[in-house]
Scaffold this motif. Structure first.
Motif, PDB file in Angstrom:
ATOM      1  N   SER A  82       0.809  -1.118   0.126  1.00 25.32           N
ATOM      2  CA  SER A  82       0.015   0.022  -0.025  1.00 25.32           C
ATOM      3  C   SER A  82       0.987   1.360  -0.039  1.00 25.32           C
ATOM      4  N   ASN A  85       2.542   1.576  -3.393  1.00 27.03           N
ATOM      5  CA  ASN A  85       1.651   2.298  -4.489  1.00 27.03           C
ATOM      6  C   ASN A  85       0.822   3.407  -4.315  1.00 27.03           C
ATOM      7  N   LYS A  89      -4.436   5.148  -8.541  1.00 34.93           N
ATOM      8  CA  LYS A  89      -5.872   5.063  -8.613  1.00 34.93           C
ATOM      9  C   LYS A  89      -6.419   3.956  -9.218  1.00 34.93           C
ATOM     10  N   ASP A  91      -7.792   1.136 -11.519  1.00 33.00           N
ATOM     11  CA  ASP A  91      -7.147  -0.202 -11.997  1.00 33.00           C
ATOM     12  C   ASP A  91      -5.721  -0.340 -11.951  1.00 33.00           C
ATOM     13  N   TYR A  93      -3.800   1.107  -9.564  1.00 28.36           N
ATOM     14  CA  TYR A  93      -3.602   0.634  -8.172  1.00 28.36           C
ATOM     15  C   TYR A  93      -3.968  -0.691  -7.817  1.00 28.36           C
ATOM     16  N   LYS A  94      -4.938  -1.247  -8.202  1.00 26.17           N
ATOM     17  CA  LYS A  94      -5.135  -2.820  -8.025  1.00 26.17           C
ATOM     18  C   LYS A  94      -4.313  -3.727  -8.877  1.00 26.17           C
ATOM     19  N   SER A  95      -3.872  -3.484 -10.070  1.00 26.93           N
ATOM     20  CA  SER A  95      -2.860  -4.252 -10.735  1.00 26.93           C
ATOM     21  C   SER A  95      -1.610  -4.075 -10.177  1.00 26.93           C
ATOM     22  N   GLN A  97      -1.000  -3.580  -6.566  1.00 21.43           N
ATOM     23  CA  GLN A  97      -1.171  -4.067  -5.642  1.00 21.43           C
ATOM     24  C   GLN A  97      -1.338  -5.679  -5.789  1.00 21.43           C
ATOM     25  N   LYS A  98      -1.646  -5.851  -6.905  1.00 24.72           N
ATOM     26  CA  LYS A  98      -1.563  -7.490  -7.183  1.00 24.72           C
ATOM     27  C   LYS A  98      -0.416  -7.984  -7.335  1.00 24.72           C
TER      28      LYS A  98
END
Length: 104
Positions: A82, A85, A89, A91, A93-95, A97-98
């Motif tokens: 977290s 990254n 913001k 997608d 951020y999500k990618s 994080q993954k």
């Protein structure tokens, strides 16, 4: 009588100020300085993580070896990723994080 009580109260107050000033100007002992340094180095850590880091620091063990021997928990991974990254913001951020969580 009032003057006597006033004089006693004033002398007690002045003595308290001098005693507090003398205690504040005392230099720290080596152990107190070491504790202050370790506490500053472990600022932001909480609970068991803080206690373990303090114990390692005060015993003279290098902090890197203690961190390297213990694997990160899922909560620590999430916090680390977290922070890495921050500012991203949606997608993106999500990618990120993954990817970070699977690598960490």
């Amino acid at each position: 009588m009032k003057q006597l009580i006033t004089a006693i109260a004033l002398s007690v107050a002045v003595a308290g100020v001098f005693a507090a000033d003398a205690a504040a100007s005392k230099p720290l002992t080596a152990q107190q300085q070491k504790m202050a340094d370790c506490s500053a180095a472990n600022k932001g850590k909480k609970g068991d993580e803080y206690k373990a880091a303090q114990k390692a620091c005060l015993s003279g063990a290098p902090a890197a070896s203690a961190a390297a021997s213990a694997p990160m928990t899922q909560k620590e991974k999430m916090a680390y990723c977290s922070k890495q990254n921050k500012g991203k913001k949606g997608d993106d951020y999500k990618s990120a994080q993954k990817a970070c969580l699977s690598a960490a």
